[in-house]
Design a protein around this motif. Sequence first.
Motif, PDB file in Angstrom:
ATOM      1  N   TYR A   1      52.441  37.566  40.666  1.00 15.76           N
ATOM      2  CA  TYR A   1      52.600  37.574  39.168  1.00 15.76           C
ATOM      3  C   TYR A   1      53.344  36.969  38.079  1.00 15.76           C
ATOM      4  O   TYR A   1      54.759  36.915  38.051  1.00 15.76           O
TER       5      TYR A   1
ATOM      6  N   GLN B   1      45.465  49.825  28.470  1.00 16.58           N
ATOM      7  CA  GLN B   1      47.319  49.978  29.157  1.00 16.58           C
ATOM      8  C   GLN B   1      47.737  50.427  27.676  1.00 16.58           C
ATOM      9  O   GLN B   1      47.792  50.495  26.506  1.00 16.58           O
TER      10      GLN B   1
ATOM     11  N   THR C   1      43.840  41.810  28.617  1.00 13.18           N
ATOM     12  CA  THR C   1      44.623  43.226  28.830  1.00 13.18           C
ATOM     13  C   THR C   1      44.728  43.955  27.377  1.00 13.18           C
ATOM     14  O   THR C   1      45.765  43.271  25.957  1.00 13.18           O
TER      15      THR C   1
ATOM     16  N   ASN D   1      50.757  42.175  33.759  1.00 13.50           N
ATOM     17  CA  ASN D   1      50.350  40.836  35.152  1.00 13.50           C
ATOM     18  C   ASN D   1      49.575  40.373  34.897  1.00 13.50           C
ATOM     19  O   ASN D   1      48.205  40.631  34.577  1.00 13.50           O
ATOM     20  N   CYS D   2      49.684  38.760  36.132  1.00  8.16           N
ATOM     21  CA  CYS D   2      48.548  37.336  35.744  1.00  8.16           C
ATOM     22  C   CYS D   2      48.572  37.380  36.470  1.00  8.16           C
ATOM     23  O   CYS D   2      49.942  36.646  37.323  1.00  8.16           O
TER      24      CYS D   2
ATOM     25  N   LEU E   1      42.797  36.133  36.871  1.00  2.00           N
ATOM     26  CA  LEU E   1      42.801  37.330  37.186  1.00  2.00           C
ATOM     27  C   LEU E   1      44.553  38.326  35.404  1.00  2.00           C
ATOM     28  O   LEU E   1      44.979  38.192  36.120  1.00  2.00           O
ATOM     29  N   GLN E   2      43.631  39.377  34.803  1.00  2.00           N
ATOM     30  CA  GLN E   2      44.903  40.227  34.824  1.00  2.00           C
ATOM     31  C   GLN E   2      44.687  41.567  34.497  1.00  2.00           C
ATOM     32  O   GLN E   2      43.508  42.225  34.630  1.00  2.00           O
ATOM     33  N   ILE E   3      46.046  42.389  34.936  1.00  6.79           N
ATOM     34  CA  ILE E   3      45.699  43.807  35.134  1.00  6.79           C
ATOM     35  C   ILE E   3      47.249  44.326  34.588  1.00  6.79           C
ATOM     36  O   ILE E   3      47.928  43.674  34.157  1.00  6.79           O
ATOM     37  N   PRO E   4      46.345  45.350  34.060  1.00 11.54           N
ATOM     38  CA  PRO E   4      45.164  46.388  34.210  1.00 11.54           C
ATOM     39  C   PRO E   4      44.797  45.539  32.872  1.00 11.54           C
ATOM     40  O   PRO E   4      45.072  44.752  32.282  1.00 11.54           O
ATOM     41  N   SER E   5      43.828  46.093  32.890  1.00 12.45           N
ATOM     42  CA  SER E   5      42.542  45.803  31.934  1.00 12.45           C
ATOM     43  C   SER E   5      43.258  46.366  30.382  1.00 12.45           C
ATOM     44  O   SER E   5      42.327  46.245  29.623  1.00 12.45           O
TER      45      SER E   5
END
Lengths: 115, 112
Positions: free
Chosen positions: A74, A11, A110, A22-23, A5-9
């Motif tokens: 993360y 930026q 991201t 973040n990963c 998962l990666q946050i955010p998608s």
Amino acid sequence: GPKVLQIPSHQIIDMGQMVTLNCDPVSNHLYFYWYKQILGQQMEFLVNFYNGKVMEKSKLFKDQFSVERPDGSYFTLKIQPTALEDSAVYFCASSSGLGGRREQYFGPGTRLTVL
Amino acid sequence: GDSVTQTEGLVTLTEGLPVMLNCTYQSTYSPFLFWYVQHLNEAPKLLLKSFTDNKRPEHQGFHATLHKSSSSFHLQKSSAQLSDSALYYCALRNNYAQGLTFGLGTRVSVFP
């Protein structure tokens, strides 16, 4: 199957600001990677991280870049300060081991836009 | 250094027809070859991998044969489906580098 998962998608930030990508890697994986893909170009390796240390980095991994994974949370890529040429999609990946035949599992990326 | 070449940027075809995506590479060492597929808004996922000359791994109807003599790893499917519409990346890795080296990718659009 295993997911990264990666946050955010997405930026969007102003040039000169700091950004942290973040990963969340696959749960039992120990090796982590960041790749950068500028629009219209191929995905390029940035850095490989294991056991709290950078194992290998490419010439794209500028001094303004840093990676860490504090306390198993993360896996992050920090850019400080950002530049216009940092606009790209950044993909995180993880693997269970090293070696050429090991599969790397990727996140969806991201998209970073630096204005 | 290592490099991967994918000659087609976009391939459009009708459902049911065969598809072949070209991949050639250059590497100082004997590399491992991979095909990744990325559907819209999703992560790239491993489709096939090969480490052995002239072996033909298969997955989801796709196959690719590593030919070290011609440095090629072309991806083929005998009958394309609508769900095959995606971005396909050829990539390589050798035992002396941690990162994958990617091609530019080929976008496949399958129409009914």
